[in-house]
Design an enzyme around this catalytic site. Structure first.
Site: not given
Length: 379
Positions: A223, A226, A228, A327, A336
């Site tokens: 997670a 993948e 981001s 999340c 990010e």
């Protein structure tokens, strides 16, 4: 109705047309024959995700597409797969991990992420246009960051990225990918127990058994890069294709407008009769959510189909979910994306697509929407 499993390549940023005019709750035929529901409004989604009468446990749910997570379908999640658990089991894992992803810790990490982004931009400039933004920039940044947080060697990135793609692909070889990653992380966990470092996996060795820690690490590793990576590349594609400049604050609007988690995920099973947006959901029925449609709910967003980087209400999106399963890494993802977009457009203000938009290959039949590559050039 059946759930569409791909978007129209002619308008890739928009939800499938057949979902756009549905009521808040619509009957949905699942691949195994189960007759459940599809929720398409923010009100319905918040009820389903926030009401404890709905369960995330997969032994109670039916899959809206032919897609499975690691382990045997219809059985309880293996130890450590906290996303498919309810409180109090879910709470135990969540408490152990929450402190690792606080806003304060993410702010402390910002200089490192900025250095990683700058390094990738230097490499792009040295290579010269055109370059594939996915492999050169969008994928390496979150991969490097999550590897450093977890203590996973980045030199193994091709191995775990390939397995990660299988885990999120509809029809992917989930069993083999999970076994490969499990074996790899199992060896890593054993090394961390013998020689702990300053990383998340080492920090959890005293709290979790090997199987738990391997599965927690697998979730965070896959997670963590993948989603981001897909969001970073797809956001750049959306801005370049629409001709809109990047501006500070655009991250939330891109998260809303693109809503890369698709195919009815997340979903929940009713553990008793519950009314959702005026519709009675019976005990045992599964409700899938269409986040791309929910994030364009006209009751929440003015002119919802317009990409507006300055939108004030953009943060009301549900791209990171809602409720106890919201999340865990959302602050990391936001940071990010903010640094990634800002550094890219600051370094290359003349960035443009190197091919016509219609030739950019889209990821179809994946639980996470994105582009497989994004050729770009600059002045």
């Amino acid at each position: 109705m059946r759930l569409p499993t791909s978007r129209d390549p002619r308008c890739p940023f928009d939800p499938p047309a057949e979902l756009r005019e549905l009521p808040a709750m619509s009957r949905l035929e699942f691949p195994d024959g189960h007759l459940g529901w599809l929720a398409t409004t923010a009100e319905a989604a918040r009820t389903v995700l926030g009401d404890p009468r709905f369960s995330a446990r997969r032994e109670f749910k039916h899959a809206p597409v032919r897609f499975t997570t690691p382990g045997e379908p219809g059985r309880p999640a293996p130890p450590g797969f906290f996303g498919a658990m309810d409180p109090p089991e879910h709470t135990r894992y969540r408490r152990l991990l929450t402190g690792q992803f606080t806003l304060r810790r993410m702010r402390l990490l910002e200089p490192r992420v900025a250095r990683i982004a700058a390094g990738r931009l230097d490499a792009m400039a040295a290579a010269g246009p055109p370059v594939d933004l996915v492999s050169a920039y969008a994928l390496p940044i979150p991969s490097m960051v999550i590897c450093e947080l977890l203590g996973v060697p980045y030199e193994d990135h091709e191995f775990f990225q390939e397995r990660g793609l299988q885990l999120v692909a509809v029809g992917g070889d989930v069993e083999k990918a999970s076994a490969d990653l499990g074996a790899y992380l199992g060896e890593l966990v054993r090394r961390k127990r013998a020689e702990p470092g300053d990383d998340l996996i080492s920090g959890l060795t005293g709290d979790l058994a090997d199987e738990e820690l391997i599965n927690v690490a697998m979730i965070l590793l896959v997670a963590g890069h993948e989603t981001s990576a897909n969001m970073l590349a797809l956001g750049v594609f959306a801005l370049l294709e629409s001709g809109l400049p990047y501006e500070e604050g655009a991250v939330e609007e891109l998260l809303r407008w693109l809503a890369i988690v698709q195919h009815g995920a997340p979903s929940r099973a009713a553990r008793q009769d519950v009314e959702v947006a005026g519709t009675l959901v019976r005990k045992g029925e599964t409700v899938a959510l269409s986040l791309p449609v929910i994030n364009r709910d006209p009751a929440v967003f003015d002119r919802p189909d317009v990409l507006d980087p300055g939108r004030e209400e953009a943060r009301r999106h549900l791209s990171f979910g809602h409720g106890v399963h919201q999340c865990l890494g959302q602050q990391l993802a936001r940071m990010e994306l903010r640094i990634g977009y800002g550094a890219l457009f600051g370094r290359f203000p003349g960035l443009r697509l190197a091919v016509p938009a219609a030739r950019v290959p889209l990821k179809q039949d994946s639980a996470v929407f994105g582009v497989t590559c994004l050729p770009v050039a600059w002045d």
